[in-house]
Design a protein around this motif. Structure first.
Motif, mmCIF file in Angstrom:
data_model
loop_
_atom_site.group_PDB
_atom_site.id
_atom_site.type_symbol
_atom_site.label_atom_id
_atom_site.label_comp_id
_atom_site.label_asym_id
_atom_site.label_seq_id
_atom_site.Cartn_x
_atom_site.Cartn_y
_atom_site.Cartn_z
ATOM 1 N N LYS A 64 8.362 -25.516 2.635
ATOM 2 C CA LYS A 64 8.248 -26.705 1.786
ATOM 3 C C LYS A 64 8.058 -26.302 0.323
ATOM 4 O O LYS A 64 8.644 -26.912 -0.588
ATOM 5 C CB LYS A 64 7.082 -27.575 2.254
ATOM 6 N N TYR A 65 7.250 -25.281 0.095
ATOM 7 C CA TYR A 65 7.081 -24.790 -1.271
ATOM 8 C C TYR A 65 8.384 -24.177 -1.787
ATOM 9 O O TYR A 65 8.728 -24.318 -2.962
ATOM 10 C CB TYR A 65 5.959 -23.759 -1.337
ATOM 11 N N GLU A 66 9.115 -23.516 -0.906
ATOM 12 C CA GLU A 66 10.405 -22.935 -1.288
ATOM 13 C C GLU A 66 11.395 -24.033 -1.673
ATOM 14 O O GLU A 66 12.198 -23.865 -2.603
ATOM 15 C CB GLU A 66 10.975 -22.114 -0.130
ATOM 16 N N ALA A 67 11.332 -25.186 -0.985
ATOM 17 C CA ALA A 67 12.216 -26.306 -1.314
ATOM 18 C C ALA A 67 11.937 -26.807 -2.730
ATOM 19 O O ALA A 67 12.867 -27.136 -3.477
ATOM 20 C CB ALA A 67 12.036 -27.435 -0.300
ATOM 21 N N LEU A 68 10.660 -26.837 -3.099
ATOM 22 C CA LEU A 68 10.306 -27.267 -4.463
ATOM 23 C C LEU A 68 10.750 -26.220 -5.483
ATOM 24 O O LEU A 68 11.221 -26.565 -6.577
ATOM 25 C CB LEU A 68 8.799 -27.502 -4.557
ATOM 26 N N GLU A 105 -2.311 -33.242 -3.672
ATOM 27 C CA GLU A 105 -2.730 -32.761 -2.350
ATOM 28 C C GLU A 105 -1.682 -31.801 -1.772
ATOM 29 O O GLU A 105 -1.386 -31.818 -0.575
ATOM 30 C CB GLU A 105 -3.019 -33.929 -1.417
ATOM 31 N N ALA A 106 -1.159 -30.955 -2.643
ATOM 32 C CA ALA A 106 -0.083 -30.039 -2.242
ATOM 33 C C ALA A 106 -0.537 -28.989 -1.246
ATOM 34 O O ALA A 106 0.304 -28.346 -0.595
ATOM 35 C CB ALA A 106 0.494 -29.362 -3.487
ATOM 36 N N SER A 113 11.551 -34.781 4.964
ATOM 37 C CA SER A 113 10.818 -36.004 4.595
ATOM 38 C C SER A 113 10.237 -35.891 3.185
ATOM 39 O O SER A 113 10.131 -36.895 2.467
ATOM 40 C CB SER A 113 9.714 -36.295 5.609
ATOM 41 N N LEU A 114 9.868 -34.684 2.773
ATOM 42 C CA LEU A 114 9.381 -34.478 1.407
ATOM 43 C C LEU A 114 10.500 -34.745 0.404
ATOM 44 O O LEU A 114 10.304 -35.435 -0.609
ATOM 45 C CB LEU A 114 8.857 -33.051 1.243
#
Length: 330
Positions: A206-210, A197-198, A158-159
């Motif tokens: 999710k941080y790995e995806a970024l 609001e990370a 979803s991110l």
């Protein structure tokens, strides 16, 4: 003791006239010098001193100010102070945007991350104006950045879907397909990516995806903003978690926000019609994160300004609305 305290004021002459008369006749000051100091002609001052020129408040005020500089006039408590005209605001939307030290810190990180194509991390307590500063940055740099507000309900997919939407891409397919689509688009048209609001993303995937997007695109900067938990993850304890350290190593630009100082808060409240007690209380609220900080201060003002429409806001009003607001946000 000043001359103003020992002179006998002649009946029919104002205190100002009498003191100027004494200054010229007994102290030997030239009328031309007095006239120059008061911004009037020599003849006008000569007639004024002798009581033959019409008394005006403007001339009396000029005379008083001149006498003050000579130590011949002391304002006492019975003399009304000149009223300062302030155009009080009637809505919180009219509050000024204050260039606080935190705003400058944020702007530094955003600029560096965007131009150096690195990760930037900005962390601070809620209510310090982080989101408002990001909006100002977006407004000042139209078309150059993508803004995503993170949610605790975000999954990796979803991110990525939200990021794809912002880039004008289809948001269908798997997370891997979305990743490839986003990277391809960013290579064609680089954008600075801002994730507000990370700290709410929480999980490492999710941080790995970024980080994957950053590494694969190779031509974008990314900024993460959030509360102090963000700083703990990537600045304080990243060394203990290799999966977080991989992103932290790409974030040379970071700042912890300290909150506004008293002078900055008073500048914000300058055009609000507050009693002394109310002003002190509002400053205390803005300076104390436990009382909601700057955000709560502005939210309270939003309600009170609508209620009072520019009329004085009292300490009791602040206490009443402040308590309601704190309870609502508890």
């Amino acid at each position: 003791m000043g001359i103003a305290q020992i002179v006998n004021v002649d009946e029919g002459l104002s205190k100002e006239r009498t003191l100027l008369q004494k200054l010229v006749q007994e102290e030997g000051v030239k009328i031309v010098d007095v006239a120059q100091a008061l911004g009037k002609s020599r003849s006008t001052i000569s007639l004024y001193i002798t009581g033959k020129y019409k008394e005006t408040e403007d001339l009396r005020e000029k005379a008083r100010n001149y006498l003050v500089t000579l130590g011949m006039w002391e304002h006492d408590s019975t003399e009304p102070a000149a009223a300062i005209q302030i155009d009080y605001i009637t809505t919180a939307d009219a509050l000024p945007f204050i260039e606080t030290t935190d705003v400058k810190r944020m702007r530094y990180v955003l600029k560096k991350a965007a131009t150096k194509l690195k990760f930037g991390i900005i962390a601070g307590d809620p209510g310090l104006g982080k989101t408002e500063t990001l909006k100002k940055y977006m407004f000042s740099n139209p078309g150059s950045a993508i803004y995503i507000r993170c949610k605790s309900t975000h999954t990796v997919k979803s991110l990525l879907q939200e990021l794809a939407d912002e880039l004008g891409l289809p948001d269908t397919g798997s997370a891997n397909q979305l990743n490839r689509r986003i990277v391809k688009q960013l290579k064609r048209s680089p954008h600075f990516l801002i994730f507000d609001e990370a700290d709410l993303l929480k999980s490492v995937d999710k941080y790995e995806a970024l980080r994957d997007i950053y590494d694969e695109a190779g031509n974008v900067g990314i900024a993460l903003t959030g509360n102090l938990a963000l700083a703990e993850m990537f600045l304080d304890f990243a060394e203990l978690r290799p999966e977080l350290k991989r992103l932290a190593d790409r974030a040379p630009f970071h700042q912890r926000l300290l909150g506004p100082n008293r002078e900055e808060v008073e500048q914000l409240l300058e055009s609000v019609n507050l009693t002394n007690g109310a002003r002190k209380l509002m400053v205390q609220i803005a300076l104390n994160p436990r009382k909601g900080g700057l955000r709560n201060c502005v939210e309270i003002l939003d309600v009170l300004l609508d209620m009072t429409e520019g009329q004085p806001i009292t300490e009791e009003m602040v206490l009443d609305i402040g308590q309601i607001n704190l309870n609502a946000n508890a």
